[in-house]
Design a protein around this motif. Structure first.
Motif, PDB file in Angstrom:
ATOM      1  N   ALA A   1       6.883 -20.621   4.958  1.00  0.00           N
ATOM      2  CA  ALA A   1       7.735 -20.958   6.115  1.00  0.00           C
ATOM      3  C   ALA A   1       6.931 -20.654   7.367  1.00  0.00           C
ATOM      4  CB  ALA A   1       9.031 -20.142   6.103  1.00  0.00           C
ATOM      5  N   GLY A   2       7.354 -21.213   8.475  1.00  0.00           N
ATOM      6  CA  GLY A   2       6.712 -20.894   9.749  1.00  0.00           C
ATOM      7  C   GLY A   2       5.274 -21.374   9.823  1.00  0.00           C
ATOM      8  N   THR A   3       4.424 -20.540  10.422  1.00  0.00           N
ATOM      9  CA  THR A   3       3.074 -21.005  10.774  1.00  0.00           C
ATOM     10  C   THR A   3       2.201 -21.342   9.562  1.00  0.00           C
ATOM     11  OG1 THR A   3       2.333 -18.708  10.985  1.00  0.00           O
ATOM     12  CG2 THR A   3       2.996 -19.822  13.001  1.00  0.00           C
ATOM     13  N   ILE A   4       2.463 -20.736   8.407  1.00  0.00           N
ATOM     14  CA  ILE A   4       1.602 -21.027   7.241  1.00  0.00           C
ATOM     15  C   ILE A   4       1.805 -22.487   6.786  1.00  0.00           C
ATOM     16  CG2 ILE A   4       3.145 -20.285   5.354  1.00  0.00           C
ATOM     17  CD1 ILE A   4       0.607 -19.062   4.010  1.00  0.00           C
ATOM     18  N   CYS A   5       2.985 -23.031   7.022  1.00  0.00           N
ATOM     19  CA  CYS A   5       3.253 -24.418   6.612  1.00  0.00           C
ATOM     20  C   CYS A   5       2.375 -25.368   7.422  1.00  0.00           C
ATOM     21  CB  CYS A   5       4.723 -24.759   6.818  1.00  0.00           C
ATOM     22  SG  CYS A   5       5.797 -23.837   5.721  1.00  0.00           S
TER      23      CYS A   5
ATOM     24  N   LEU B   1      -1.559 -24.677   6.631  1.00  0.00           N
ATOM     25  CA  LEU B   1      -2.091 -25.083   5.323  1.00  0.00           C
ATOM     26  C   LEU B   1      -1.401 -26.326   4.758  1.00  0.00           C
ATOM     27  CD1 LEU B   1      -2.536 -21.556   3.651  1.00  0.00           C
ATOM     28  CD2 LEU B   1      -4.201 -22.869   4.973  1.00  0.00           C
ATOM     29  N   GLY B   2      -0.542 -26.952   5.545  1.00  0.00           N
ATOM     30  CA  GLY B   2       0.119 -28.181   5.082  1.00  0.00           C
ATOM     31  C   GLY B   2       1.057 -27.944   3.912  1.00  0.00           C
TER      32      GLY B   2
ATOM     33  N   GLU C   1       8.003 -26.255   3.660  1.00  0.00           N
ATOM     34  CA  GLU C   1       8.838 -25.075   3.873  1.00  0.00           C
ATOM     35  C   GLU C   1       9.689 -24.841   2.631  1.00  0.00           C
ATOM     36  OE1 GLU C   1      11.171 -23.574   7.608  1.00  0.00           O
ATOM     37  OE2 GLU C   1      12.542 -24.802   6.437  1.00  0.00           O
ATOM     38  N   GLY C   2       9.687 -23.595   2.165  1.00  0.00           N
ATOM     39  CA  GLY C   2      10.503 -23.259   0.998  1.00  0.00           C
ATOM     40  C   GLY C   2       9.722 -23.257  -0.299  1.00  0.00           C
ATOM     41  N   SER C   3       8.465 -23.733  -0.280  1.00  0.00           N
ATOM     42  CA  SER C   3       7.699 -23.701  -1.532  1.00  0.00           C
ATOM     43  C   SER C   3       7.236 -22.268  -1.808  1.00  0.00           C
ATOM     44  CB  SER C   3       6.510 -24.666  -1.471  1.00  0.00           C
ATOM     45  OG  SER C   3       5.698 -24.373  -0.368  1.00  0.00           O
TER      46      SER C   3
END
Ligand code: TMP
Length: 261
Positions: free
Chosen positions: A98-102, A105-106, A109-111
């Motif tokens: 969620a947030g900036t990592i999405c 790294l593409g 959200e929620g994975s």
């Protein structure tokens, strides 16, 4: 009226000189900011809720053997804490993307991430808290390798504990941010957990509905921010003495004519 000496004012809290040597008073404001202060609002009652939620979690963490700065709550908005020298590194633990990592790294959200990941950010408002590596932290002397090890191991213990605590009340812990400080006592120094743990610093989703119960409601203009924090406090079994009682969102009213026909 005697005024306490203000030591530091942050975006959501103020630190005042404490009553005894080595202590401070941490005051929780109602201010909410996001995107490094570009977005700002005052949310009536947020400070009261975060004071209670953070108190509750810090007390439990202390019992679990995670040393922290909390001494005792003083009133609705203030707690007495141990004075520490803040390590200028924000430690983020992520279990769900969620947030900036999405964005970085593409990821969707929620994975679910392959495992819980610890990240470091350099605490600097002018720079917008850039992500840094252990190399940067040691090279610039922000923390020693031993302190990094301690912060990482405490952060993972906090992750395990909070994941279970929230799962027990129907909430999924997505990620959170911690801050640590050096606590000096006579000749010794140890790294302890500082700052706060609250829906301002965690992502919390309802397990059944994935409804966001954290500061993303403010970041994304979803509304019902204080009501969501209140929901978290209620589920944790801690409600402030007086607080807003509104529930967010539409209330489902059963249609009697249908259900009875
Ligand atoms: P991020 O996805 O925006 O990098 O945030 C990761 C976690 O850290 C999330 O739970 C929110 C929290 N956080 C803070 O507490 N303070 C901050 O300044 C930022 C950027 C994030």
């Amino acid at each position: 009226m005697s005024r306490r000496r203000e030591i530091y004012e942050g975006k959501a809290k103020i630190l005042y000189e404490g009553p005894e040597q080595g202590t401070l008073i941490q005051y929780f404001k109602d201010d909410a900011t996001a995107f490094n202060n570009q977005k700002h609002d005052v949310l009536d009652g947020k400070g009261v809720l975060n004071n209670r939620i953070s108190e509750h979690i810090m007390i439990l963490l202390d019992k679990m053997g995670v040393p922290n700065h909390f001494i005792r709550r003083l009133n609705m908005r203030e707690q007495l804490i141990r004075a520490v020298e803040i390590i200028p590194v924000e430690v983020v633990v992520r279990t769900i993307a969620a947030g900036t990592i999405c964005k970085r790294l593409g990821l969707d959200e929620g994975s679910t991430l392959p495992r819980s990941i610890v990240e470091f950010y350099y605490k600097s408002d002018p720079l917008g808290d850039p992500m840094v590596s252990e190399e940067h932290i040691t090279a610039f002397g922000w923390a020693s390798p031993a302190e990094i090890d301690e912060m990482m191991s405490m952060a993972l213990r906090v992750n395990d504990f909070l994941t279970g605590l929230f799962a027990g009340i129907g909430i999924q812990l997505i990620d959170f941010k911690l801050e640590f400080g050096r606590h000096y006592e006579e000749e010794t120094m140890r790294v302890i957990l500082a700052d706060e743990i609250s829906p301002d610093s965690c992502r919390l989703w309802d397990i059944k509905t994935n409804e966001k119960l954290d500061k993303d409601r403010f970041r994304r203009d979803l509304g019902g921010v204080v009501e969501a924090y209140q929901d978290v406090a209620q589920r944790l079994g801690i409600m402030p003495e007086s607080s807003p009682t509104k529930r967010r969102g539409p209330v489902l009213v059963s249609d009697k004519s249908k259900s009875e026909s």
